[in-house]
Enzyme design. Structure first.
Site, PDB file in Angstrom:
ATOM      1  N   HIS A   1      -2.889   4.469  -1.642  1.00 40.11           N
ATOM      2  CA  HIS A   1      -4.006   4.850  -0.647  1.00 40.11           C
ATOM      3  C   HIS A   1      -4.258   6.117  -1.073  1.00 40.11           C
ATOM      4  CE1 HIS A   1      -5.660   5.464   3.000  1.00 40.11           C
ATOM      5  NE2 HIS A   1      -4.967   4.965   3.703  1.00 40.11           N
TER       6      HIS A   1
ATOM      7  N   TYR B   1      -5.692  11.759   3.216  1.00 37.62           N
ATOM      8  CA  TYR B   1      -4.300  11.806   3.033  1.00 37.62           C
ATOM      9  C   TYR B   1      -4.184  12.660   1.808  1.00 37.62           C
ATOM     10  CZ  TYR B   1      -3.984   8.809   6.940  1.00 37.62           C
ATOM     11  OH  TYR B   1      -4.038   8.288   8.160  1.00 37.62           O
TER      12      TYR B   1
ATOM     13  N   GLN C   1       0.913  -1.286  -0.108  1.00 36.06           N
ATOM     14  CA  GLN C   1      -0.081  -0.021   0.020  1.00 36.06           C
ATOM     15  C   GLN C   1       0.884   1.215  -0.024  1.00 36.06           C
ATOM     16  OE1 GLN C   1      -2.210   1.838   3.483  1.00 36.06           O
ATOM     17  NE2 GLN C   1      -3.833   0.673   2.364  1.00 36.06           N
TER      18      GLN C   1
END
Length: 315
Positions: A127, A132, A68
């Site tokens: 991700h 984020y 990830q």
């Protein structure tokens, strides 16, 4: 860098029937990506060697594993004098990314993906959820840009799509590229990147066109509907809008009530109805490496309820 203990941790889950392991967040190789020295990166040398040990152990345990790829965006703390990189300098004190910065991070994502190939991973996940960096481009609240990377849903999706395209170009054609996305943010549970299925379609179509193979739709609770007039969850909408395989995740199996309240039956019903293709376990796996094998055998009493302290212990 991953240690032998990390490799053994992941192998335990493979040995107990987890079909695809998705790693913890792995920071791409740029100073802006994150500040914590205990969060792994995917860089050539010792870190890559550590991940190769992890993938070897997972494969020996009969499992498959995806790396990830992660950039914290504004969640990065400037404890070492490096400012967080964000789309528009939101929140205050962060650095609004320039076009040159965008090119820099595209190269960092591509190199991390190439490192994942060298380390023996079976897939990569990008991700782009939970507030984020990539999600901050998708969210109007944090993306105030006036260039081609801000404004409309298509423009807000442009940089994440470019990251997907860069990663897709760095891995073999047969290697799956998964993209994780969400409406909610860790700082705002009510946040939304799309107010309607039409807006969501614009964003997810950009992901698909850039090379995404699987969409990993993160919700706080998997059974919650996303838009009015439909009981579909976020993964259900992603599959309906794009035709891509989807993963659903969100408070699945967190405690014993999952098996007694009808939640397991609801998960199975939705899967069998084609709402999503894969169900992901998150926090509950931290303290229960044997969750899948225990649940399959009906040994529910041997599954520990999730506890926050599980995040600080290797099981």
């Amino acid at each position: 860098m991953p240690t032998p203990e990390v490799a053994a941790y992941y192998r335990r889950r493979a040995e107990h029937g987890v079909g695809l392991i998705i790693t913890e967040g792995v920071l791409v190789d740029h100073p802006s990506a994150g500040h914590e020295t205990t969060v792994p990166r995917l860089t050539a040398g010792a870190a890559e060697d550590g991940w190769r040990r992890v993938t070897n152990e997972v494969h020996a345990g009969g499992g498959r594993i995806a790396a990830q790829l992660w950039h914290l965006g504004s969640a990065r703390e400037p404890v070492d004098g490096v400012a967080a990189w964000t789309p528009s300098g939101e929140p205050g004190g962060s650095r609004a990314m320039t076009l040159a910065d965008i090119d820099t991070l595209l190269a960092a994502y591509a190199e991390a993906a190439a490192g994942a190939v060298r380390a023996g991973f079976d897939a990569v996940e990008i991700h782009a959820a939970h507030g984020y960096l990539l999600d901050e481009f998708l969210w109007p609240h944090t993306n105030r840009r006036t260039d081609r990377f801000g404004g409309s849903p298509a423009a807000r999706a442009a940089f994440p799509a470019e990251v997907i395209r860069a990663v897709r170009g760095a891995v073999p054609a047969a290697m799956p590229v998964i993209v994780r996305f969400s409406q909610f943010k860790e700082r705002d549970f009510t946040a939304r990147i799309a107010e309607s299925p039409a807006e969501l379609a614009v964003i997810l179509d950009a992901f698909a066109a850039a090379g995404a193979d699987v969409l990993h739709a993160s919700q706080r609770r998997f059974a919650e509907p996303v838009f009015g007039g439909s009981a579909l969850n976020l993964a259900g909408w992603a599959g309906r809008l794009t035709g891509l395989p989807t993963i659903t995740v969100g408070s699945i199996g967190l405690d014993g009530a999952f098996f007694t309240s009808g939640a397991l039956d609801e998960l199975v019903r939705r899967h069998d109805a084609g709402e999503f293709d894969v169900a992901a376990l998150g926090r509950i796996l931290l303290g229960n490496p044997a969750w899948v094998s225990h649940a399959a055998a009906g040994r529910f009493g041997e599954i520990r309820d999730y506890r926050k302290s599980d995040e600080d212990t290797f099981f």
